[in-house]
Design a protein around this motif. Structure first.
Motif, PDB file in Angstrom:
ATOM      1  N   ASP A  75       0.818  -9.017  15.245  1.00 18.02           N
ATOM      2  CA  ASP A  75      -0.046  -9.319  14.101  1.00 18.02           C
ATOM      3  C   ASP A  75       0.800  -9.618  12.856  1.00 18.02           C
ATOM      4  O   ASP A  75       0.525 -10.553  12.106  1.00 18.02           O
ATOM      5  N   ARG A  79       0.768 -13.002  10.772  1.00 20.91           N
ATOM      6  CA  ARG A  79       0.435 -12.974   9.354  1.00 20.91           C
ATOM      7  C   ARG A  79       1.520 -13.631   8.533  1.00 20.91           C
ATOM      8  O   ARG A  79       1.248 -14.387   7.593  1.00 20.91           O
ATOM      9  N   GLN A  83      -0.782 -16.235   7.095  1.00 21.18           N
ATOM     10  CA  GLN A  83      -1.631 -15.671   6.053  1.00 21.18           C
ATOM     11  C   GLN A  83      -1.318 -16.312   4.712  1.00 21.18           C
ATOM     12  O   GLN A  83      -0.157 -16.501   4.362  1.00 21.18           O
ATOM     13  N   LEU A 112      -8.031  -9.454   0.755  1.00 18.10           N
ATOM     14  CA  LEU A 112      -8.494  -8.757   1.953  1.00 18.10           C
ATOM     15  C   LEU A 112      -9.450  -9.614   2.780  1.00 18.10           C
ATOM     16  O   LEU A 112      -9.621  -9.388   3.970  1.00 18.10           O
ATOM     17  N   ASN A 117      -7.781  -9.490   8.957  1.00 19.50           N
ATOM     18  CA  ASN A 117      -8.168  -8.102   8.754  1.00 19.50           C
ATOM     19  C   ASN A 117      -9.392  -7.726   9.575  1.00 19.50           C
ATOM     20  O   ASN A 117      -9.660  -6.557   9.792  1.00 19.50           O
ATOM     21  N   ALA A 149      -7.333   1.021  10.712  1.00 19.80           N
ATOM     22  CA  ALA A 149      -7.494   0.452   9.375  1.00 19.80           C
ATOM     23  C   ALA A 149      -6.193   0.582   8.590  1.00 19.80           C
ATOM     24  O   ALA A 149      -5.751  -0.375   7.929  1.00 19.80           O
ATOM     25  N   THR A 152      -3.707  -1.934   9.850  1.00 21.94           N
ATOM     26  CA  THR A 152      -4.111  -3.281   9.467  1.00 21.94           C
ATOM     27  C   THR A 152      -3.755  -3.566   8.017  1.00 21.94           C
ATOM     28  O   THR A 152      -3.131  -4.585   7.689  1.00 21.94           O
ATOM     29  N   PHE A 153      -4.123  -2.633   7.137  1.00 19.94           N
ATOM     30  CA  PHE A 153      -3.893  -2.888   5.713  1.00 19.94           C
ATOM     31  C   PHE A 153      -2.411  -2.762   5.370  1.00 19.94           C
ATOM     32  O   PHE A 153      -1.934  -3.422   4.445  1.00 19.94           O
ATOM     33  N   HIS A 156      -1.154  -6.067   6.195  1.00 23.60           N
ATOM     34  CA  HIS A 156      -1.676  -7.007   5.214  1.00 23.60           C
ATOM     35  C   HIS A 156      -0.811  -7.017   3.957  1.00 23.60           C
ATOM     36  O   HIS A 156      -0.289  -8.047   3.548  1.00 23.60           O
TER      37      HIS A 156
END
Lengths: 494, 233
Positions: A75, A79, A83, A112, A117, A149, A152-153, A156
């Protein structure tokens, strides 16, 4: 305040000059993303069956836990590639009485909103609800969700921070990818560490005590703060604009000197390509297509001697990718100084000759780079060469014909991935003849059993176009003269 | 040198330029003035064949600029930053535009010495791309590149707007000198009435696309123009 900013961005979207076009693109993109998300949901729902197939006899939940960290590493790579940094034009807000923290909050919040996400949750929640919830109860289920979560963040904000900090620096990207690759190598080949073991360790810990999942919030919180303070410190116009102020050298390309004005024009365009973000990444990506053949030729079913379509397709793509990828946006690359080009003493035919020279340069380099594929048989090299001739003869001419009909400007400083600026109907239409053309020549002869002749025909027709290039340059030039006002007008409307 | 015949440009039903007849003789220095939206830039663009007029034509040396490229051999122009190739360094840009006129690098280098004062040490050998220069310095690059081409016709759209006072004065002197030596035909637009009346022998005043005044400059011109613009408010 954040709401006001969002509302203004909303207005910016609807009131921009090419709203109609961007809505269409958003819709297409939206359908595409929706399709992927539905696929993810389906995968998640049947994940227990899939895991059971892949790891027979192993506890489903522990193989799931073992895979999670790999997923987040993957991921992270995705990203980093795709991203987008949230773009608020901060310039009009910096001088107003708006707190810096409010602007940063907005930037963080709006970022976000991204499929990246949503995907981890779609991929895991149905599975967790199906397996974990009935077996271990709500608290473990919630623990898993919190852990996912947090990861993931973390990903991110980590990728945002890295992207902002390095501003597209190719070395950092290489080091980053190399370290992840190295990690995978140590894991899979050397067996020194086991990411899956570590992953399993974390998540089986959560099964034992779901409160442990809150520990994962610590890395998330720290990277969030790092990102926050980095932005807060660097929210100045000059620093957001360009962080590197190194000496620019006036590089010359002696090889092109012998072509006179045509060579000068091509050299200038080469500088365009390598000194601007979007064009540079488009071209670097097109070099990566060199490896495209590996996908086909190493596959015994697709790469077998009897399969003739793989080399045609690969040859078309590998030697022609620059023509397609860069050529489809012509002359939008030069939109910012198109008036200057028109008003200067540049003859239109020289302008077109320089484009052909540029195409020849890149296609030849690509052809040379694909020579090692001869390992998979001599025939492949011959077919690549035939496709090379086709690309330079037919496709290059076609691309320039469509370039005369492209009125969309391009901002060179933006990055290339998921950048739809400059994409219009002509790009969609263009791709059809570019990819189908050679097959129209090839297939009828092939069906008649004249395979070698079919290949030769493609090459000969390409060569024919190259030999008669003078004619095509003149045709394109007179066509350009009719269209020039329209092109220049379009480029002035940024 | 340049003749305009019944030239008209219409945007969305509004006539933005409408010039029945205009003659610019060789060696004239013409100042183009008028408030925003008067049609100055549009007129320039039509003279440079960048937009298509709805009606009429622009002749340069009796050739319609829309049908022939020969005017590009002797016309140098700088309207806005869109004329600059912003990812080049100033030197590269000078070599490029000079090269289009078959000027060698050595020749350009020696010509650039004349601009030492004008550049004020901010253009050459700074290791910056044109896009990283300030607007004023970009303007200097554009003007210098025009003069390097050794043109017979020079067109500048608001060259004084972004540059500092010293450079404005230097630019005025440069234009005057070149005009005296080489008999250059020059068309300059500006909002600065002082500069325009200083440099130009002939003033064209535009309003709503029309040339409403065409005057030879004399000592009363500045007053006359100031009166016109203050009445408008």
């Amino acid at each position: 305040m954040t709401l006001t900013l969002i509302r203004q961005q909303w207005k910016a979207f609807w009131r921009s000059k090419n709203t109609g076009q961007s809505i269409l693109i958003q819709v297409i993109l939206g359908i595409f993303i929706l399709y992927i998300l539905i696929n993810l949901l389906a995968v998640s729902f049947f994940l227990d069956k899939i895991l059971g197939e892949i790891f027979p006899g192993k506890n489903i939940l522990s193989s799931f836990s073992g895979l999670l960290l790999y997923y987040f590493l993957f991921d992270l790579i995705l990203r980093y590639q795709f991203q987008e940094l949230p773009t608020l034009r901060v310039k009009p807000y910096l001088h107003l009485p708006i707190k810096r923290s409010q602007i940063i909050n907005y930037l963080s919040f709006i970022s976000l909103w991204s499929g990246f996400n949503l995907a981890p949750f779609l991929l895991t929640v149905p599975f967790l609800a199906k397996i974990v919830l009935p077996q271990y109860g709500v608290s473990v289920f919630a623990g898993f969700i919190i852990a996912i979560a947090a990861l993931t963040f973390f990903n991110h904000f980590f990728s945002l921070w890295l992207k902002r900090k390095e501003n597209g620096n190719a070395w950092v990207m290489l080091i980053f990818l190399a370290s992840i690759g190295g990690l995978a190598y140590i894991d899979f080949s050397l067996h020194l560490i086991s990411i899956s073991g570590f992953s399993d360790f974390i998540f089986s810990g959560i099964i034992k005590n779901s409160l442990l999942s809150f520990l994962l919030l610590i890395p998330f919180a720290s990277i969030f703060l790092v990102n926050y303070f980095y932005l807060k410190k660097n929210l100045y116009l000059d620093e957001l604009h360009s962080s590197t102020e190194n000496q620019k050298s006036s590089s010359e390309i002696p090889f092109l000197n012998r072509f006179g004005v045509v060579g000068d024009l091509a050299a200038t365009e080469l500088k365009l390509i390598f000194r601007n973000k979007r064009s540079k990444s488009a071209v670097i990506k097109s070099f990566l297509f060199i490896f495209y053949g590996l996908l086909f030729y190493t596959n015994p079913r697709l790469g077998s001697q009897s399969n003739i379509f793989a080399p045609i397709f690969c040859g078309l793509l590998m030697t022609g990718i620059f023509i397609v990828n860069y050529g489809q946006f012509m002359f939008g690359w030069q939109s910012s100084h198109f008036d200057g080009l028109l008003a200067n003493k540049i003859s239109v035919s020289d302008f077109f000759k320089s484009k052909f020279l540029l195409f020849t340069l890149f296609a030849t380099v690509n052809l040379i780079l694909t020579i090692p594929y001869v390992y998979f048989g001599w025939r492949i090299l011959i077919m690549h060469t035939a496709m090379f001739l086709w690309n330079l003869g037919v496709n290059a001419t076609l691309v320039l014909y469509f370039a005369n009909r492209n009125f969309k400007s391009i901002d060179l400083s933006k990055s290339a991935s998921f950048n739809w600026q400059g994409v219009g109907a002509s790009q969609w239409i263009l791709s059809i003849p570019l990819f189908l053309g050679p097959f129209i020549i090839f297939l009828p002869l092939y069906w008649m059993g004249l395979e070698s002749l079919a290949i030769a025909m493609v090459g000969i027709i390409g060569l024919g176009f190259i030999i008669t290039r003078k004619f095509w340059v003149e045709t394109l030039s007179s066509n350009f003269k009719n269209k020039r006002y329209q092109i220049a007008e379009g480029f002035r409307n940024k | 040198m340049i003749q305009i015949q019944s030239l008209q440009k219409i945007y969305n039903g509004v006539v933005v330029v409408n010039i029945p007849e205009l003659n610019i003789r060789q060696g004239e220095t013409v100042g183009l003035i008028g408030n925003n939206g008067a049609g100055k830039t549009t007129l320039f663009r039509m003279m440079l064949d960048l937009i298509r007029p709805e009606k009429g034509e622009v002749l340069s040396k009796d050739q319609n600029v829309a049908n022939s490229d020969s005017w590009k051999d002797y016309t140098a122009s700088f309207l806005d930053e869109g004329f600059l190739i912003d990812y080049l360094t100033p030197e590269e840009y000078f070599y490029f535009t000079g090269g289009l006129h078959d000027l060698s690098k050595a020749h350009i280098d020696s010509e650039l010495i004349k601009f030492t004062d004008f550049f004020n040490g901010e253009i050459l050998n700074r290791g910056k791309y044109i896009r990283d220069l300030s607007k004023g310095n970009q303007c200097k690059v554009g003007v210098a590149s025009c003069l390097l081409q050794n043109p017979e016709v020079l067109m500048l759209d608001e060259p004084f707007a972004n540059i500092d006072p010293s450079t404005q004065i230097r630019l005025k002197n440069m234009i005057r000198d070149i005009n005296r030596e080489k008999h250059l035909t020059t068309i300059i637009s500006s909002h600065d009435l002082n500069h325009v009346t200083d440099v130009c022998e002939r003033i064209l005043l535009m309003e709503k696309g029309m040339i409403i005044k065409d005057i030879e400059t004399n000592q009363n011109t500045l007053l006359e123009l100031e009166e016109y613009f203050s009445v408008l408010q």
